[in-house]
Design a protein around this motif. Structure first.
Motif: not given
Length: 275
Positions: A153-158, A161-165, A177-178, A225-234
């Motif tokens: 399967l793809s390493g980008g599960d759950m 691939a967004y969180l780990l980098p 992941l590869m 703080t948690k909400a901002l850390l998640t929201a501001e990633l992108d």
């Protein structure tokens, strides 16, 4: 998550995990030690629903996610997940994969810090549950393995691939992941996958102490703080600083901000209210 509820009451018993709540700290233990806490359809659903319930209640100020027995979590059960999914059609498989993703979203979006206490194996989905947590406290026996490519399967599960980098950088994330190779505690600490490395057998204790420290602190400030850390990633910088400004303006109108000033002037510890 919204605190507003319908007519459904809080779930009294959870079949696939063990829950304890004391003084604002919740401890959720994956409790299939004979299977290295391998996840089933029911375990995923229980985690999803439990996090939603705790988020609505707003009584929990920190959560420890732990595993009973020899390891944290060995991932999806080979018979009850992998074997069972071979019989599902595409629509059913999409429903299942969306459900596992909602568990990760629930960990990231709940309004309290989540601390993974890791010993032994954290593999596959177990590694992603730890990755999605705000803190990963591990002892020297811990080893992380994102095994998805090992099962075709793809390493980008759950969301991996967004969180780990974002936790360890693109280069390390690509390798993990590869190739799906295990990462033991010393290397995991070196690349930033572990927040704190404890002595052997002390991960649960250290995670509990951190949870207590967080629960005794300004809960609303932690939640924002948690909400901002998640929201501001992108977000671009301009949007981030504007969101920071709006958040600070709201918190400056809060009771905890006033309490800090009062306690400082009175030369006493603050009595945080989480408001």
């Amino acid at each position: 998550m919204s605190p507003f509820t319908g007519s459904a009451r809080r779930t009294a018993d959870w079949e696939h995990l063990r829950l304890q709540i004391a003084d604002g700290v919740a401890t959720v233990t994956l409790a299939r030690p004979d299977k290295l806490n391998a996840l089933t359809f029911g375990a995923y659903a229980d985690l999803r629903d439990l996090l939603a319930e705790l988020s609505r209640e707003r009584a929990v100020r920190a959560l420890v996610l732990a595993g009973e027995g020899r390891g944290f979590c060995s991932g999806g059960d080979v018979d009850e997940i992998i074997g069972a999914t071979l019989a599902l059609d595409t629509a059913q498989l999409l429903d299942f994969n969306r459900m596992t993703g909602r568990v990760v979203r629930a960990i990231r979006e709940c309004p309290f810090p989540v601390i993974a206490a890791v010993h032994g194996v954290a593999a596959g989905a177990g590694a992603v549950l730890a990755l999605a947590s705000d803190f990963r406290i591990a002892d020297p026996s811990a080893r992380f393995a994102f095994l998805f490519t090992r099962v075709g399967l793809s390493g980008g599960d759950m969301g991996a691939a967004y969180l780990l980098p974002r936790v360890v950088g693109l280069g390390h994330a690509t390798r993990l992941l590869m190739l799906g190779e295990p990462v033991r505690a010393p290397e995991a600490e070196r690349i930033g996958l572990i927040s704190e490395l404890t002595e052997e057998g002390h991960a649960d204790e250290a995670a509990g102490a951190l949870a207590r420290r967080l629960a005794d602190g300004p809960a609303l400030a932690h939640a924002q703080t948690k909400a901002l850390l998640t929201a501001e990633l992108d977000m671009p910088l301009a949007a981030s600083v504007e969101l920071d400004a709006a958040t600070q303006a709201l918190l400056m109108n809060g009771e905890d901000y006033r309490e800090f000033h009062a306690s400082f002037m009175a030369k006493r510890p603050p009595k945080w209210q989480g408001r």
